[in-house]
Write a protein that holds these residues in place. Structure first.
Motif, short mmCIF file in Angstrom:
data_model
loop_
_atom_site.label_atom_id
_atom_site.label_comp_id
_atom_site.label_asym_id
_atom_site.label_seq_id
_atom_site.Cartn_x
_atom_site.Cartn_y
_atom_site.Cartn_z
N GLY A 115 1.21 -1.29 0.27
CA GLY A 115 -0.26 0.27 0.14
C GLY A 115 0.46 1.16 -0.06
O GLY A 115 1.24 2.50 -0.21
N PHE A 116 1.96 1.06 0.65
CA PHE A 116 2.47 2.16 0.44
C PHE A 116 3.84 2.84 -0.93
O PHE A 116 3.51 3.77 -0.78
N ALA A 117 3.59 1.55 -1.47
CA ALA A 117 4.33 1.57 -2.17
C ALA A 117 3.35 2.51 -3.25
O ALA A 117 3.55 3.41 -4.27
N LEU A 118 2.52 1.82 -3.63
CA LEU A 118 1.19 2.32 -4.33
C LEU A 118 1.09 4.39 -4.03
O LEU A 118 1.06 4.36 -5.05
N ARG A 119 0.66 4.16 -3.00
CA ARG A 119 0.44 5.12 -2.60
C ARG A 119 2.11 6.66 -2.79
O ARG A 119 1.36 7.44 -3.72
N ARG A 120 2.91 6.04 -2.48
CA ARG A 120 3.85 6.52 -3.46
C ARG A 120 4.46 6.45 -5.54
O ARG A 120 4.05 7.73 -5.51
N LEU A 121 3.55 5.65 -5.69
CA LEU A 121 3.76 6.16 -7.19
C LEU A 121 2.58 6.45 -7.92
O LEU A 121 2.71 7.69 -8.83
N LEU A 122 1.25 6.75 -6.76
CA LEU A 122 -0.22 7.80 -7.01
C LEU A 122 0.43 9.11 -7.21
O LEU A 122 -0.15 9.62 -7.60
N SER A 123 1.51 9.29 -6.19
CA SER A 123 1.61 10.68 -5.99
C SER A 123 2.70 11.44 -7.19
O SER A 123 2.80 12.19 -6.83
N LEU A 124 3.44 10.51 -8.09
CA LEU A 124 4.23 10.68 -9.14
C LEU A 124 3.45 11.35 -10.39
O LEU A 124 3.79 12.81 -10.69
N PRO A 125 2.44 11.26 -10.46
CA PRO A 125 1.90 11.88 -11.95
C PRO A 125 1.74 13.34 -10.99
O PRO A 125 2.22 14.18 -12.08
N PRO A 126 0.94 13.07 -9.59
CA PRO A 126 1.08 15.40 -9.64
C PRO A 126 2.08 16.18 -10.02
O PRO A 126 2.21 17.24 -9.95
N LEU A 127 3.41 15.11 -9.36
CA LEU A 127 4.52 16.12 -9.02
C LEU A 127 4.77 16.30 -10.60
O LEU A 127 5.60 17.16 -10.83
N LEU A 128 5.21 15.13 -11.59
CA LEU A 128 5.76 15.52 -12.86
C LEU A 128 4.55 16.42 -13.95
O LEU A 128 5.14 17.30 -14.02
N LEU A 129 3.47 16.83 -13.06
CA LEU A 129 2.58 17.83 -13.31
C LEU A 129 2.93 19.11 -13.47
O LEU A 129 3.19 20.04 -13.59
N ALA A 130 2.99 19.08 -11.86
CA ALA A 130 3.83 20.32 -11.59
C ALA A 130 5.28 20.12 -12.04
O ALA A 130 5.56 22.10 -12.35
N VAL A 131 5.93 19.84 -12.04
CA VAL A 131 7.09 19.76 -12.65
C VAL A 131 7.24 20.62 -13.98
O VAL A 131 8.28 21.87 -14.05
N SER A 132 6.67 19.63 -14.45
CA SER A 132 6.49 19.83 -16.13
C SER A 132 5.85 21.13 -16.11
O SER A 132 6.71 22.02 -17.70
N PHE A 133 4.64 21.89 -15.30
CA PHE A 133 4.02 23.06 -15.83
C PHE A 133 4.98 24.20 -15.41
O PHE A 133 5.30 25.10 -16.10
N GLY A 134 6.00 23.82 -14.82
CA GLY A 134 6.82 25.05 -13.68
C GLY A 134 8.33 25.34 -15.27
O GLY A 134 8.82 26.02 -15.38
N PHE A 135 8.96 24.06 -15.80
CA PHE A 135 10.04 24.27 -16.48
C PHE A 135 8.96 24.94 -17.61
O PHE A 135 9.31 25.60 -17.82
N PHE A 136 8.40 24.00 -18.12
CA PHE A 136 7.18 24.94 -19.39
C PHE A 136 7.31 26.49 -19.30
O PHE A 136 7.80 26.94 -20.06
N ALA A 137 6.61 26.65 -18.09
CA ALA A 137 6.53 27.53 -17.82
C ALA A 137 7.85 29.04 -17.56
O ALA A 137 8.26 30.43 -18.57
#
Length: 312
Positions: free
Chosen positions: A3-25
């Motif tokens: 369950g812990f590993a799944l929670r961490r994997l689910l946190s990856l998309p929001p992190l990638l979204l934030a990083v990608s938008f910040g760098f894109f901008a």
């Protein structure tokens, strides 16, 4: 743990979204004109008509959120755009260069562990004696020397003077030795100091004196009570070292002509190739997060208290 590993994997998309938008901008709102850079790489004269056409082709005439939405829709289909310099798909270039970088970073990590942990243990167990002073001096020199300068020294000594190893290229295990040493030296010296400090802290714990008073052998004391407890802080550093080794290999890959992501990204910086830089940041972020996930799982495997906390 699952369950812990799944929670961490689910946190990856929001992190990638934030990083990608910040760098894109950041790329598009910074100084310079992306359309002008695009025309320069395409070797097209930057006339007003050509600039207008380039902005329309790249979508720069639309609001920033609309530009990012279009890029994100393509990225979800694993389409990271096309390099402005090579005119090749960025995803294809990542697939081409990533294995070489993972090979270099993985070897450098093995070198870091193979030298940092034993030397750190050796220094701690001989505190304030000549092995401790020697390893501390080595660590000080290792973190003080820039990796690109060390790379040139290694080439001069082992490739030019002695002729033992190749200076450039990726032509077998021998060509991996010098880049891995240049990449791993600083991380290995940091690991050495961290292991030394952790072992000294573990040696001063009260439970170790009680275990020794019970008559436990020295090997058991060092193996079960010192080494396992002392490895937790260095294990945390390994997650940071992984991202550092991949991101910090840019200059080393250039010095040794190593065909990896670092050299590829450095060329993209010089060319202001925005799609390539965006793809490189995504790969680096993903590897960094997954590396820290593996470290967290190893942390829970070594420390039963963490397993109990996460199970609760």
């Amino acid at each position: 743990m699952t369950g812990f590993a799944l929670r961490r994997l689910l946190s990856l998309p929001p992190l990638l979204l934030a990083v990608s938008f910040g760098f894109f901008a950041m790329l598009r709102l910074g100084r310079g004109d992306p359309a002008l850079d695009y025309l320069r790489l395409a070797q097209i004269p930057p006339t007003d008509a050509a600039l207008a056409l380039a902005r329309a082709e790249l979508g720069l005439d639309r609001p920033l959120l609309a530009q990012y939405g279009a890029w994100l829709a393509d990225a979800l289909r694993l389409d990271l755009g096309t390099s402005w310099f090579t005119r090749r798909p960025v995803a294809a270039e990542i697939a081409e260069f990533l294995p070489a970088t993972l090979q270099l970073a993985g070897t450098a990590m093995l070198v870091t562990l193979a030298f940092g942990i034993p030397l750190g243990l050796w220094a701690a167990l001989r505190r304030d004696r000549w092995p401790d002073h020697a390893t501390r001096l080595i660590a000080f020199l290792g973190v003080s020397v820039p990796n690109f300068w060390l790379a040139f020294l290694l080439v001069l000594l082992f490739a030019v003077t002695l002729g033992w190893l190749p200076a450039m290229g990726r032509d077998g295990p021998a060509s991996l030795v010098l880049p891995a040493l240049a990449t791993a030296t600083m991380s290995a010296c940091v690991m050495l100091r961290l292991v030394r400090a952790s072992v000294l802290g573990a040696l001063g714990e009260p439970h170790l004196r009680f275990a020794a008073a019970r008559g436990l052998p020295r090997r058991t004391l060092l193996g079960r009570h010192v080494a396992l407890n002392a490895m937790l802080p260095p294990l945390t550093a390994m997650g940071l070292h992984l991202g550092e080794l991949i991101g910090g290999a840019m200059v080393v890959e250039t010095v040794f002509g190593w065909p990896g992501l670092g050299r590829w990204a450095l060329q993209a910086i010089a060319n202001r190739d925005y799609p390539v830089l965006q793809g490189f940041v995504m790969v680096l972020t993903t590897v960094f997060v997954l590396g820290n996930l593996l470290v967290d799982l190893a942390y829970a495997w070594l420390d039963p208290r963490i397993r109990l906390e996460r199970a609760a």
